[in-house]
Design an enzyme around this catalytic site. Structure first.
Site, short mmCIF file in Angstrom:
data_model
loop_
_atom_site.label_atom_id
_atom_site.label_comp_id
_atom_site.label_asym_id
_atom_site.label_seq_id
_atom_site.Cartn_x
_atom_site.Cartn_y
_atom_site.Cartn_z
N GLU A 32 79.95 97.21 17.48
CA GLU A 32 80.11 96.00 18.29
C GLU A 32 80.15 94.80 17.36
O GLU A 32 79.23 94.59 16.56
CB GLU A 32 78.97 95.86 19.28
CG GLU A 32 78.92 94.55 20.04
CD GLU A 32 80.18 94.27 20.84
OE1 GLU A 32 80.88 93.29 20.50
OE2 GLU A 32 80.46 95.02 21.79
N GLY A 37 75.93 94.16 25.31
CA GLY A 37 75.98 93.65 26.67
C GLY A 37 77.36 93.21 27.10
O GLY A 37 77.62 93.05 28.29
N GLY A 179 92.89 78.65 39.89
CA GLY A 179 92.66 80.03 40.29
C GLY A 179 91.53 80.15 41.30
O GLY A 179 90.39 79.79 41.02
N ARG A 282 92.15 87.76 32.88
CA ARG A 282 91.74 88.10 31.53
C ARG A 282 92.80 88.98 30.88
O ARG A 282 93.67 89.53 31.56
CB ARG A 282 90.38 88.81 31.56
CG ARG A 282 89.29 87.95 32.22
CD ARG A 282 87.94 88.62 32.19
NE ARG A 282 87.40 88.72 30.85
CZ ARG A 282 86.71 87.76 30.25
NH1 ARG A 282 86.50 86.61 30.86
NH2 ARG A 282 86.23 87.94 29.03
N HIS A 457 62.15 94.56 60.94
CA HIS A 457 62.34 93.25 61.56
C HIS A 457 61.20 92.32 61.12
O HIS A 457 60.06 92.75 61.03
CB HIS A 457 62.31 93.38 63.09
CG HIS A 457 62.38 92.07 63.81
ND1 HIS A 457 63.56 91.37 63.96
CD2 HIS A 457 61.41 91.32 64.40
CE1 HIS A 457 63.32 90.26 64.63
NE2 HIS A 457 62.02 90.20 64.91
#
Length: 478
Positions: A32, A37, A179, A282, A457
């Site tokens: 990475e 993450g 967008g 993206r 409830h």
């Protein structure tokens, strides 16, 4: 000898795949170049939800009188403290992922991955050292980055990507969002709550114009935008901008998707704002992988990696997961994680298949929007004899108690059998409530099953019971 598995990318797809492969006995290496993450933790799900939580709390405080609380003085966002909290949450989550990888004896290399041909990758570390990473199986999980337009180039100051918007040092006085999809709508509510005057422009005919989002949810969301003075413009696109003093003069023209536009539709309009936020999608991180073309992995016409239901690419022993697969799949963190599990199992001689039919969607607007399964229109198109039943949140005692009663739940079911085909919720905690609908579709449950399940409830979950009861009543009495 254990199977050697190399994984490029440590996002929610990559690190989950790594853990599962290690559990199955593989020798796993994860490469990475940024932070563990992926987009979700560092530039997406988590930081945006930290900011949304603050925005929602700010709105609660401003309406404290209606809850019986007197607040004196000025209430305003402190962006320095907000960013500090965001970073603290991210750092905590990163540490958790690294600890998880260490616990499973996964080799983690913080560096830039490259492909050196069949069976060999490398990681160029910060020190400049190049570490060889031999592999029997390779899992691509390199994700995406924000897509920009030539007419709206990102500069991080006036024209922002979603990444930039998550590191704001101050709240802009006005902002135009390009967008009206998930990211754009989430930022519209977030920035409006923090104090911005927000305009959002969408080329299609509604906010959240996704096939998976029920049109009634879009209608309710647009109504809530009007209440918050968020201006939304549909069937239009942003053509460009020019500097106008300390503001940007934005030109908004007709959408190319608009059928039979009138002269008024064709006439451009302008608006002056402090900043522009571009949220139009993206693009895949494939071109940045050195040696990627040596693998022989097939891409589709738009450059997304093609993979089958086993997460296999066209190249032997090479798998792909996550956002790298593009919108033809489902670009969500929890989908990437599931794809990661499937890829890991199959890399270890399994025979797992990815099922995209029961994927819950969660949109953190205000109110929240969540969906799973088929919309009413999709169900009819697929030939189901369909019934759709809705109940408003304002009918629930809990919604009245918490002061959040905008929205509704809709259950799409099959006439006769009562089988649940889709669940669409807009309202308080919709993203939590959708879990019941997801389980219902996953298990083939009926509206009778849901109605016959005791719900506590007073809770918001009663919306599912009430909607199911309505469906049953209609089936009995028409």
């Amino acid at each position: 000898m254990p199977v050697k598995i190399a994984i490029l990318g440590a996002g929610p797809g990559g690190y989950v795949a790594a853990v599962r492969a290690a559990q199955l006995g593989a020798d796993v290496t994860v490469i990475e170049e940024d932070n563990v993450g992926g987009t979700c933790l560092n530039w997406g799900c988590i930081p945006s939800k930290v900011m949304i939580t603050t925005a929602e709390l700010l709105e609660k405080i401003k309406s404290a009188e209606s809850y019986g609380i007197s607040v004196e003085g000025t209430v305003r966002p402190n962006m320095e403290l907000l960013m500090a909290r965001k970073n603290k949450v991210i750092q905590s989550q990163r540490k958790g992922i690294l600890d998880l990888l260490k616990h499973h004896n996964i080799r983690y290399l913080d560096g830039r991955g490259a492909i050196k041909g069949k069976g060999m990758a490398t990681a160029r570390l910060i020190s400049g050292e190049e570490q060889p990473v031999p592999w029997d199986k390779l899992i691509l999980a390199t994700g995406t980055k924000p897509f920009n337009l030539p007419s709206l180039p990102f500069d991080g100051q006036k024209v922002l990507s979603s990444d930039h918007a998550l590191s704001l040092k101050q709240v802009p006085e006005s902002i135009l969002i390009v967008g009206g999809g998930v990211i754009g709508c989430e930022f519209a509510f977030l920035l409006s709550a923090l104090g911005s005057k927000v305009t959002i422009v969408e080329a299609l005919s509604r906010m959240l114009p996704l096939p998976s989002v029920d049109e009634d949810c879009s209608k309710v969301l647009q109504r809530e935008m009007k209440k918050r003075k968020i201006q939304f413009i549909v069937d239009r696109t942003v053509e460009g901008f020019e500097q106008a003093g300390d503001k940007l003069r934005v030109t908004i023209g007709p959408s190319p998707f608009l059928e039979n536009p009138t002269e008024k539709d064709k006439t451009p309009v302008t608006q002056e704002v402090e900043k522009i936020l571009v949220c139009i999608g993206r693009k895949p991180n494939t071109t940045t992988i050195e040696g990627f073309d040596t693998l022989g992995v097939r891409l589709d016409a738009k450059g997304w990696v093609a993979a089958n239901e086993h997460m296999e690419t066209s190249a032997p022993d090479v798998y792909a997961i996550g956002d790298l697969l593009g919108p033809a799949k489902v670009m969500l963190a929890h989908v990437a994680s599931t794809e990661g599990l499937v890829a890991a199992e199959n890399a270890m001689a399994g025979n797992c298949r990815m099922d995209y039919n029961t994927v819950p969607g969660a949109i953190f607007t205000s109110p929240e929007v969540a969906n799973v399964g088929l919309t009413e229109a999709q169900a009819k198109t697929q030939g189901y004899p369909t019934r759709a039943d809705s109940v408003l949140f304002r009918t629930l005692g809990k919604a009245q108690v918490i002061g959040e009663f905008a929205g509704q739940a809709k259950i799409v079911s099959e006439v006769g059998s009562g089988k649940v085909l889709g669940v669409h919720i807009i309202g308080p905690h919709a993203t939590d409530l959708i879990a019941e609908g997801t389980l219902a579709i996953q298990t083939g449950a009926t509206v009778q099953d849901l109605a016959g399940t005791i719900h506590a409830h007073p809770t918001l979950a009663e919306i599912m019971m009430e909607t199911s009861l309505k469906a049953m009543d209609r089936s009995l009495h028409g």
